[in-house]
Motif scaffolding. Sequence first.
Motif, PDB file in Angstrom:
ATOM      1  N   LYS A  44      10.607 -12.918  12.161  1.00 54.77           N
ATOM      2  CA  LYS A  44       9.646 -13.852  12.756  1.00 54.77           C
ATOM      3  C   LYS A  44       8.657 -14.327  11.704  1.00 54.77           C
ATOM      4  O   LYS A  44       8.364 -15.527  11.605  1.00 54.77           O
ATOM      5  CB  LYS A  44       8.913 -13.162  13.910  1.00 54.77           C
ATOM      6  CG  LYS A  44       7.875 -14.042  14.587  1.00 54.77           C
ATOM      7  CD  LYS A  44       7.126 -13.290  15.663  1.00 54.77           C
ATOM      8  CE  LYS A  44       6.058 -14.151  16.277  1.00 54.77           C
ATOM      9  NZ  LYS A  44       5.243 -13.429  17.257  1.00 54.77           N
ATOM     10  N   LEU A  47      10.367 -16.717   9.339  1.00 60.32           N
ATOM     11  CA  LEU A  47      10.586 -18.020   9.980  1.00 60.32           C
ATOM     12  C   LEU A  47       9.285 -18.810  10.065  1.00 60.32           C
ATOM     13  O   LEU A  47       9.279 -20.027   9.869  1.00 60.32           O
ATOM     14  CB  LEU A  47      11.182 -17.835  11.379  1.00 60.32           C
ATOM     15  CG  LEU A  47      12.662 -17.468  11.406  1.00 60.32           C
ATOM     16  CD1 LEU A  47      13.095 -17.109  12.825  1.00 60.32           C
ATOM     17  CD2 LEU A  47      13.515 -18.594  10.872  1.00 60.32           C
ATOM     18  N   GLN A  48       8.177 -18.112  10.351  1.00 56.07           N
ATOM     19  CA  GLN A  48       6.884 -18.806  10.398  1.00 56.07           C
ATOM     20  C   GLN A  48       6.520 -19.360   9.023  1.00 56.07           C
ATOM     21  O   GLN A  48       6.054 -20.496   8.903  1.00 56.07           O
ATOM     22  CB  GLN A  48       5.791 -17.846  10.891  1.00 56.07           C
ATOM     23  CG  GLN A  48       5.848 -17.592  12.384  1.00 56.07           C
ATOM     24  CD  GLN A  48       4.844 -16.541  12.841  1.00 56.07           C
ATOM     25  OE1 GLN A  48       4.466 -15.665  12.076  1.00 56.07           O
ATOM     26  NE2 GLN A  48       4.441 -16.616  14.083  1.00 56.07           N
ATOM     27  N   LEU A  50       8.623 -20.124   6.640  1.00 54.58           N
ATOM     28  CA  LEU A  50       9.557 -21.223   6.381  1.00 54.58           C
ATOM     29  C   LEU A  50       9.106 -22.495   7.094  1.00 54.58           C
ATOM     30  O   LEU A  50       9.113 -23.581   6.504  1.00 54.58           O
ATOM     31  CB  LEU A  50      10.958 -20.827   6.840  1.00 54.58           C
ATOM     32  CG  LEU A  50      12.069 -21.839   6.647  1.00 54.58           C
ATOM     33  CD1 LEU A  50      12.284 -22.099   5.165  1.00 54.58           C
ATOM     34  CD2 LEU A  50      13.352 -21.353   7.285  1.00 54.58           C
ATOM     35  N   THR A  51       8.670 -22.351   8.335  1.00 50.24           N
ATOM     36  CA  THR A  51       8.196 -23.507   9.100  1.00 50.24           C
ATOM     37  C   THR A  51       6.972 -24.130   8.438  1.00 50.24           C
ATOM     38  O   THR A  51       6.873 -25.352   8.320  1.00 50.24           O
ATOM     39  CB  THR A  51       7.865 -23.089  10.548  1.00 50.24           C
ATOM     40  OG1 THR A  51       9.022 -22.488  11.131  1.00 50.24           O
ATOM     41  CG2 THR A  51       7.448 -24.275  11.389  1.00 50.24           C
ATOM     42  N   GLN A  52       6.041 -23.273   7.983  1.00 52.12           N
ATOM     43  CA  GLN A  52       4.843 -23.792   7.301  1.00 52.12           C
ATOM     44  C   GLN A  52       5.234 -24.513   6.014  1.00 52.12           C
ATOM     45  O   GLN A  52       4.698 -25.588   5.710  1.00 52.12           O
ATOM     46  CB  GLN A  52       3.875 -22.645   6.989  1.00 52.12           C
ATOM     47  CG  GLN A  52       3.189 -22.085   8.224  1.00 52.12           C
ATOM     48  CD  GLN A  52       2.400 -20.811   7.928  1.00 52.12           C
ATOM     49  OE1 GLN A  52       2.557 -20.204   6.878  1.00 52.12           O
ATOM     50  NE2 GLN A  52       1.563 -20.402   8.870  1.00 52.12           N
ATOM     51  N   GLN A  54       8.037 -25.983   5.430  1.00 58.04           N
ATOM     52  CA  GLN A  54       8.689 -27.247   5.800  1.00 58.04           C
ATOM     53  C   GLN A  54       7.637 -28.300   6.140  1.00 58.04           C
ATOM     54  O   GLN A  54       7.796 -29.475   5.781  1.00 58.04           O
ATOM     55  CB  GLN A  54       9.628 -27.038   6.986  1.00 58.04           C
ATOM     56  CG  GLN A  54      10.928 -26.377   6.602  1.00 58.04           C
ATOM     57  CD  GLN A  54      11.845 -26.168   7.795  1.00 58.04           C
ATOM     58  OE1 GLN A  54      11.390 -26.013   8.917  1.00 58.04           O
ATOM     59  NE2 GLN A  54      13.138 -26.144   7.544  1.00 58.04           N
ATOM     60  N   VAL A  55       6.572 -27.894   6.817  1.00 57.33           N
ATOM     61  CA  VAL A  55       5.496 -28.840   7.164  1.00 57.33           C
ATOM     62  C   VAL A  55       4.866 -29.392   5.885  1.00 57.33           C
ATOM     63  O   VAL A  55       4.660 -30.599   5.745  1.00 57.33           O
ATOM     64  CB  VAL A  55       4.433 -28.157   8.064  1.00 57.33           C
ATOM     65  CG1 VAL A  55       3.184 -29.009   8.181  1.00 57.33           C
ATOM     66  CG2 VAL A  55       5.015 -27.871   9.443  1.00 57.33           C
TER      67      VAL A  55
END
Length: 115
Positions: A44, A47-48, A50-52, A54-55
Amino acid sequence: GVGPRDASPDEGVVEDLPLIDEKAVEQLTEGLISHYLPDLQRSKSALQELTQNQVVLLETLEQEISKFKECNSIIGINALFSEAKHYHNKLVNIRNEMMMLHEKTSKLKVSGINI
């Protein structure tokens, strides 16, 4: 008497099942959760992150795209200016030709030749 029809197919099954120990189920559940939970929490977190990332990457790409758009508009403006300069030079040449023709016709008139 009891005939074959009177006997239930489920008869005796309940007695065959072992008694379920609630404490054992709870301990097994906790053990299972404690085994998988750290990996799931790490996943988790990854993934968080990675998401940041990507943003941030998307924002950077948007900035680069806007820079390219600005460059294209500057190139367009430069092309427009060079075209304007080209036509300005043509106009200057036409004006010079007209002035030269005007001088020639004036000299001819002075010489007494009517045009």
